[in-house]
Design a protein around this motif. Sequence first.
Motif: not given
Length: 277
Positions: A215-244
């Motif tokens: 469970i601890s290993r899965i939680s760490q993986k989920v946390k990493l995935l969530l962090d990656l998703e948050e970064r991806r979303k942040s990058d996407f928002d940044k790119m969208e702002t730049e596009r506008k």
Amino acid sequence: MGYDIDRFLHVINEGLLCCICQDVLQDPVQAPCEHAFCRLCIQGWLRDEKSCPEDRRPLIVEELRPLFRYMKNDLDKLKIRCKNIRQGCQYTCNLEYIKAHERECMFETMSCPNMECSQTILKMDLSDHLRECAQNQKPKVCNKGCGLSLINGEDREHNCLTELRSTIQILRKEMTCQLDTQRKEMEARLDMQRGFMVQREAAMQTEIVNLRNEISRISQKVKLLLDLEERRKSDFDKMETERKELFELLRTLQKQLRASSSCPHCKPRNGGKVTTI
């Protein structure tokens, strides 16, 4: 003389053997030096000797004492076969109950109660033998109330109350022996169940630890995935702002271009040629 060591089901501790006959202690006593003997063995020894047969210390009959309680308890708990095993008796019990059994053992050899008959028979065969014995008188039934069969003048020595007490005592001892055996079997089963439960609990604890680690290993993986998703979303928002911003800048430039092309002062000279600076 003690009990033949071959009659016992398990290996006997040397401390429970008579120092004289080397058999298992029967009616045991011990000297002040703590050596143990069968009563008859040591009494016979002390008729001619005045010392312990083991260490030769001075010893007289009056100094003999009962066996230590813990040794007597160990002695009483030894599993022994009936002395009539060669005649077919397979009964086994604790040593403390063997005398009561052997008094009533149906495999005991006995002489025919008819004085004129010299045949030796098993106790269990007595009734059949008496029916066949030509010299036997017909047994009488006690007329005092107990209903026991009396043979060859036994009625003169027969006491109903004594016989009934003896029978009850024998039954009580046999029942006690059976209950003790059943208790030990139950204790053995409980010990086995306890051992199984302890092993099962240990296995479950190990499994729980493994699950927690997983469970601890899965939680760490989920946390990493969530962090990656948050970064991806942040990058996407940044790119969208730049596009506008780029689209806005492009529209501004287009407006400025259209405005400059319609202004008469901004028309190019030299026939429409643009001079490179």
